[in-house]
Write a protein that holds these residues in place. Structure first.
Motif, PDB file in Angstrom:
ATOM      1  N   LYS A  66       0.850  -1.199   0.000  1.00 14.38           N
ATOM      2  CA  LYS A  66       0.000   0.000   0.000  1.00 14.38           C
ATOM      3  C   LYS A  66       0.881   1.243   0.000  1.00 14.38           C
ATOM      4  O   LYS A  66       1.869   1.302   0.726  1.00 14.38           O
ATOM      5  CB  LYS A  66      -0.890   0.022   1.239  1.00 14.38           C
ATOM      6  CG  LYS A  66      -1.976  -1.025   1.251  1.00 14.38           C
ATOM      7  CD  LYS A  66      -2.979  -0.722   2.369  1.00 14.38           C
ATOM      8  CE  LYS A  66      -4.202  -1.621   2.277  1.00 14.38           C
ATOM      9  NZ  LYS A  66      -3.909  -3.009   2.678  1.00 14.38           N
ATOM     10  N   ILE A 156     -12.444   0.291 -13.949  1.00 14.97           N
ATOM     11  CA  ILE A 156     -11.110  -0.289 -14.142  1.00 14.97           C
ATOM     12  C   ILE A 156     -10.986  -0.694 -15.607  1.00 14.97           C
ATOM     13  O   ILE A 156     -11.732  -1.558 -16.068  1.00 14.97           O
ATOM     14  CB  ILE A 156     -10.952  -1.542 -13.253  1.00 14.97           C
ATOM     15  CG1 ILE A 156     -11.255  -1.197 -11.784  1.00 14.97           C
ATOM     16  CG2 ILE A 156      -9.572  -2.164 -13.415  1.00 14.97           C
ATOM     17  CD1 ILE A 156     -11.466  -2.430 -10.902  1.00 14.97           C
ATOM     18  N   GLU A 252      -5.431   3.376  -3.109  1.00 16.10           N
ATOM     19  CA  GLU A 252      -5.321   1.952  -3.429  1.00 16.10           C
ATOM     20  C   GLU A 252      -6.497   1.398  -4.224  1.00 16.10           C
ATOM     21  O   GLU A 252      -6.589   0.187  -4.421  1.00 16.10           O
ATOM     22  CB  GLU A 252      -5.060   1.135  -2.164  1.00 16.10           C
ATOM     23  CG  GLU A 252      -3.626   1.297  -1.627  1.00 16.10           C
ATOM     24  CD  GLU A 252      -2.552   0.928  -2.654  1.00 16.10           C
ATOM     25  OE1 GLU A 252      -2.829   0.127  -3.554  1.00 16.10           O
ATOM     26  OE2 GLU A 252      -1.430   1.464  -2.546  1.00 16.10           O
ATOM     27  N   ASP A 253      -7.394   2.254  -4.691  1.00 18.62           N
ATOM     28  CA  ASP A 253      -8.432   1.767  -5.597  1.00 18.62           C
ATOM     29  C   ASP A 253      -7.770   1.391  -6.924  1.00 18.62           C
ATOM     30  O   ASP A 253      -6.866   2.088  -7.391  1.00 18.62           O
ATOM     31  CB  ASP A 253      -9.493   2.850  -5.839  1.00 18.62           C
ATOM     32  CG  ASP A 253     -10.513   2.936  -4.711  1.00 18.62           C
ATOM     33  OD1 ASP A 253     -10.709   1.924  -4.013  1.00 18.62           O
ATOM     34  OD2 ASP A 253     -11.105   4.023  -4.524  1.00 18.62           O
ATOM     35  N   PRO A 254      -8.233   0.311  -7.562  1.00 21.91           N
ATOM     36  CA  PRO A 254      -7.632  -0.107  -8.832  1.00 21.91           C
ATOM     37  C   PRO A 254      -7.815   0.940  -9.931  1.00 21.91           C
ATOM     38  O   PRO A 254      -8.852   1.594 -10.006  1.00 21.91           O
ATOM     39  CB  PRO A 254      -8.407  -1.381  -9.188  1.00 21.91           C
ATOM     40  CG  PRO A 254      -8.971  -1.871  -7.906  1.00 21.91           C
ATOM     41  CD  PRO A 254      -9.251  -0.643  -7.083  1.00 21.91           C
ATOM     42  N   HIS A 272      -2.961  -2.623 -11.352  1.00 23.20           N
ATOM     43  CA  HIS A 272      -2.317  -1.413 -10.841  1.00 23.20           C
ATOM     44  C   HIS A 272      -3.343  -0.520 -10.163  1.00 23.20           C
ATOM     45  O   HIS A 272      -4.503  -0.453 -10.587  1.00 23.20           O
ATOM     46  CB  HIS A 272      -1.622  -0.657 -11.980  1.00 23.20           C
ATOM     47  CG  HIS A 272      -0.329  -1.299 -12.393  1.00 23.20           C
ATOM     48  ND1 HIS A 272       0.812  -1.208 -11.626  1.00 23.20           N
ATOM     49  CD2 HIS A 272       0.004  -2.060 -13.469  1.00 23.20           C
ATOM     50  CE1 HIS A 272       1.797  -1.876 -12.228  1.00 23.20           C
ATOM     51  NE2 HIS A 272       1.333  -2.414 -13.343  1.00 23.20           N
ATOM     52  N   THR A 273      -2.880   0.192  -9.133  1.00 21.93           N
ATOM     53  CA  THR A 273      -3.799   1.049  -8.392  1.00 21.93           C
ATOM     54  C   THR A 273      -3.487   2.525  -8.665  1.00 21.93           C
ATOM     55  O   THR A 273      -2.708   2.850  -9.558  1.00 21.93           O
ATOM     56  CB  THR A 273      -3.783   0.709  -6.895  1.00 21.93           C
ATOM     57  OG1 THR A 273      -2.444   0.897  -6.380  1.00 21.93           O
ATOM     58  CG2 THR A 273      -4.219  -0.736  -6.654  1.00 21.93           C
ATOM     59  N   THR A 274      -4.097   3.414  -7.897  1.00 22.46           N
ATOM     60  CA  THR A 274      -4.216   4.804  -8.310  1.00 22.46           C
ATOM     61  C   THR A 274      -3.071   5.732  -7.873  1.00 22.46           C
ATOM     62  O   THR A 274      -2.360   6.289  -8.709  1.00 22.46           O
ATOM     63  CB  THR A 274      -5.568   5.349  -7.773  1.00 22.46           C
ATOM     64  OG1 THR A 274      -6.617   4.533  -8.318  1.00 22.46           O
ATOM     65  CG2 THR A 274      -5.796   6.789  -8.167  1.00 22.46           C
ATOM     66  N   ARG A 471      -0.183  -4.560  -7.551  1.00 22.80           N
ATOM     67  CA  ARG A 471      -0.636  -4.957  -6.217  1.00 22.80           C
ATOM     68  C   ARG A 471      -1.070  -6.406  -6.154  1.00 22.80           C
ATOM     69  O   ARG A 471      -1.057  -7.030  -5.099  1.00 22.80           O
ATOM     70  CB  ARG A 471      -1.786  -4.071  -5.764  1.00 22.80           C
ATOM     71  CG  ARG A 471      -1.462  -2.591  -5.726  1.00 22.80           C
ATOM     72  CD  ARG A 471      -0.284  -2.281  -4.811  1.00 22.80           C
ATOM     73  NE  ARG A 471      -0.227  -0.858  -4.518  1.00 22.80           N
ATOM     74  CZ  ARG A 471       0.699  -0.011  -4.959  1.00 22.80           C
ATOM     75  NH1 ARG A 471       1.693  -0.448  -5.707  1.00 22.80           N
ATOM     76  NH2 ARG A 471       0.655   1.273  -4.644  1.00 22.80           N
ATOM     77  N   TYR A 474      -5.219  -9.978 -10.923  1.00 19.59           N
ATOM     78  CA  TYR A 474      -6.659  -9.845 -10.748  1.00 19.59           C
ATOM     79  C   TYR A 474      -7.308 -11.205 -10.505  1.00 19.59           C
ATOM     80  O   TYR A 474      -7.150 -12.136 -11.305  1.00 19.59           O
ATOM     81  CB  TYR A 474      -7.297  -9.165 -11.969  1.00 19.59           C
ATOM     82  CG  TYR A 474      -8.769  -8.928 -11.794  1.00 19.59           C
ATOM     83  CD1 TYR A 474      -9.218  -7.891 -10.983  1.00 19.59           C
ATOM     84  CD2 TYR A 474      -9.704  -9.759 -12.389  1.00 19.59           C
ATOM     85  CE1 TYR A 474     -10.570  -7.680 -10.780  1.00 19.59           C
ATOM     86  CE2 TYR A 474     -11.059  -9.554 -12.200  1.00 19.59           C
ATOM     87  CZ  TYR A 474     -11.481  -8.521 -11.389  1.00 19.59           C
ATOM     88  OH  TYR A 474     -12.817  -8.313 -11.183  1.00 19.59           O
TER      89      TYR A 474
END
Ligand code: WT7
Length: 645
Positions: A66, A156, A252-254, A272-274, A471, A474
């Motif tokens: 994170k 996403i 950490e939202d995708p 990958h996240t934001t 992260r 999926y």
């Protein structure tokens, strides 16, 4: 490998963002005091709510990564809205079409409006935060609009390279459970039209879950539209407003899923996240390419690959850059096209792949010299090791010894550039990706898992996380852990081998699964290939290992010849001797097969798995060949294979 050193030119040292002293200072801070470093560098991004902690990450146990915890932001807002005040009328994207003469310049304000409109379209189709949207588009502006619209509303995106087959698309749609697909009637690649809608229809038949298919009218070809499912992009956008508030996303939202193949199994959906991703791609884009306001920047990759995600769209737009999107190919209408585009748009920074450099080099200097290229200041490469021969040609002929070359090593999983020269700071060695970027701690590990000190060669791993690291895979976190974090516990395992020299420079030797062990000696296939292509007769070479009774493994080399050379027994001997001389007797190819072409993916990566199978005579089990650009190549390879097993 070449030991030539190309020092930083004086004007670069003075005018670049970073000279060597500054690199050292920033690098040390980035690894010794990451909190201070990243807290400061994260200010390049606009946050709706500040983060409370820089990172909380562990490569052990469940592998939990994170960055910029609790921060709230929106990537599209950072790429668009915040630029409107100062650069609303500046060009954001220069679209250069397949046909010379077709172009479009899109300002930040126009891009903002198009993205908002399309965000509203997605919402009216029922797309919500967290939903996955599959995108199968050629390199046209709607691709940029679609991905930024997803980012804006928190959907996403899963972009599938438009050269992939219907099967590959169907598998990706199914894996990510996408109910929306965005495509076009056709794509254009040089003299050819590619039936994208036709392929999409086949994919949707296989992956039954797609409820809505939004179709861009690009070439105007007549394509079937299924009532209730298929809708035209222009019909939907016409009625939507040009305002759409950005979703407040958690760090950490995708942000996106992108599929990539490994040595085993089906392609993995790398997630990958934001927050970390946009901080890191923006920072690397500025420093690696020494991007200054007003520079015209061109990355020739397709957005279907991570290079296009990070360094055509997200990094450049976050920095308010002018970024070029090119729809076509390097040899249409002729082999001067890239350089003509550089002249036409006065490109300052040019980023491409070694395979392209070699293909262009094969055509000789004339197509390059027919153009000026005076605007170009910096050259870059990515995707595979660049052999010194190609590096030097790129440097001398394309860059006229004026432009540094940044050889950038990274991966789909790393999100951004990891090992690279900084043009104002790093003396260059042809074929070396040189030194780690800020915050990156590479290490080399031997077979027993021990970390090497000083010069040496081993498996390339990363000791700690960085903001843009993927992260998870999926839907399969276990696969994420087992692919990257169990080989050498506590580190990220890149899958590449590398050598570190006396100056601490890294030389990527290629994928670990491509390492050949001949009589107990380990040889990088890249090293042998590099040697072969240094011979004037050789255009391209690929080397694999095959089982050998006495040596354990021996070398099988596939060679394509430069124009003007013909295969012969003599030349075969000459090339073997050439490699033997260059690297040592141990590197002498056991078998050398001449071939007209090598099997490649549509992104230009050589499919070594197939070459290995052909070399090993495992012809009834070639594995997945659906990503081959030209399946006919394999038949020719098999027909001419040389039996040595
Ligand atoms: C693999 C990653 C990163 C975007 C394109 C490829 C190889 C990449 C270099 C380089 C030597 C390189 C590695 C790596 N690679 N850049 N500069 N020198 N090798 O992304 O498809 O995820 O492939 O490409 O083997 O592991 P990818």
């Amino acid at each position: 490998m070449s030991n030539d050193l190309f020092t930083v030119p004086e004007d670069w040292r003075k005018n670049a963002w970073c000279d060597d002293a500054r690199y050292q200072k920033m690098y040390e801070e980035s690894v010794n005091d990451p909190d201070a470093f990243w807290t400061r560098e994260a200010q390049r991004i606009d946050w709706f709510e500040p983060f409370s902690k820089v990172k909380n990450s562990s490569f052990n146990g469940d592998v939990d990564i994170k960055w910029f915890l609790d921060g709230k932001l929106n990537v599209a807002y950072n790429c668009l809205d915040r630029h409107l005040e100062n650069r609303g009328d500046q060009t954001a994207i220069i679209f250069e079409g397949n046909e010379p003469g077709v172009e479009e310049k899109i300002t930040y304000r126009q891009l903002y409006e198009r993205v908002c409109r399309f965000s509203n379209v997605l919402k009216s189709c029922g797309v919500k935060k967290g939903d996955r949207v599959s995108i199968y588009l050629p390199m046209i502006p709607q691709l940029a609009v679609a991905m930024l619209a997803c980012a804006r509303i928190g959907a996403i995106h899963s972009i599938v390279f438009a050269g992939f087959s219907p099967d590959a698309l169907a598998n990706r749609i199914t894996d990510a459970e996408c109910t929306i697909l965005i495509t076009a009637d056709e794509g254009l690649r040089g003299p050819k039209a590619i039936g994208l809608k036709e392929a999409a229809d086949e994919a949707m038949d296989k992956a039954g879950m797609v409820k809505k298919c939004i179709v861009v009218k690009h070439t105007g070809a007549d394509v079937p539209m299924k009532a209730g499912r298929d809708v035209w992009w222009h019909d939907l956008t016409a009625k939507e407003s040009t305002e759409c508030p950005p979703e407040h996303m958690d760090s950490e939202d995708p942000l996106f899923i992108l599929y990539t193949s490994g040595s085993t199994g089906t392609p993995k959906g790398v997630l990958h996240t934001t927050g970390g991703y946009i901080v890191y791609t923006s920072l690397t884009h500025q420093y690696v390419f020494d991007y200054h306001d007003g520079d015209i920047y061109w990355c020739t990759a397709d957005i279907g690959w991570v290079t296009g995600h990070s360094y055509i769209i997200y990094g450049p737009l976050a920095n308010g850059a002018v970024t070029i999107m090119f729809e076509g190919i390097p040899n249409y209408p002729d082999f001067s096209r890239f350089w003509q585009i550089c002249d036409k748009h006065q490109v300052n920074i040019f980023y491409t792949a070694p395979t392209v450099v070699r293909a262009l080099m094969q055509q000789g200097d004339e197509p390059v010299k027919a153009t000026s290229r005076k605007s170009v200041r910096l050259l870059g490469t990515v995707g595979e090791p660049i052999n010194p021969e190609a590096w030097l040609w790129y440097y001398r002929v394309v860059g006229e010894e004026r432009c540094p070359i940044v050889d950038t090593w990274w991966q789909t999983e790393t999100g951004g550039i990891m090992i690279t020269p900084l043009p104002g700071a790093t003396d260059l060695k042809p074929g070396s990706a040189t030194r780690p970027f800020f915050g990156i701690q590479p290490a080399l590990i031997d077979k027993e898992g021990n970390q090497l000190d000083g010069p040496g060669e081993g498996y390339l791993v990363m000791l700690d996380s960085w903001p843009a690291l993927a992260r998870t895979v999926y839907g399969d976190h276990r696969r994420f852990k087992s692919t990257y974090f169990i080989q050498c516990p506590g580190t990220y395992f890149s899958g590449d081998g590398a050598r570190r020299d006396e100056d601490g420079y890294y030389w990527i030797t290629g994928r670990i699964d491509d390492v050949i062990n001949v009589s107990g000696h380990r040889l990088g296939t890249a090293e042998i290939e590099s040697s072969l292509v240094a011979h004037p007769a050789v255009s391209e070479a690929a080397v694999v290992g095959f089982p050998h009774d006495i040596k354990g493994q021996a070398i099988y080399a596939y060679v394509t010849l430069s124009s003007g050379f013909e295969p012969s027994e003599e030349l075969r001997k000459e090339l073997s001797l050439f490699v033997r001389k260059d690297i040592g007797p141990i590197a002498t190819p056991e078998v050398l097969q001449f071939t007209d072409s090598l099997p490649k993916t549509r992104s230009g990566k050589i499919m070594r798995r197939i070459l290995r199978k052909v070399a090993c005579n495992e012809l009834d089990n070639l594995g997945d060949t659906s990503t081959l650009a030209d399946p006919a190549v394999v038949e020719a390879l098999i027909k001419n294979r040389i039996d040595a097993c």
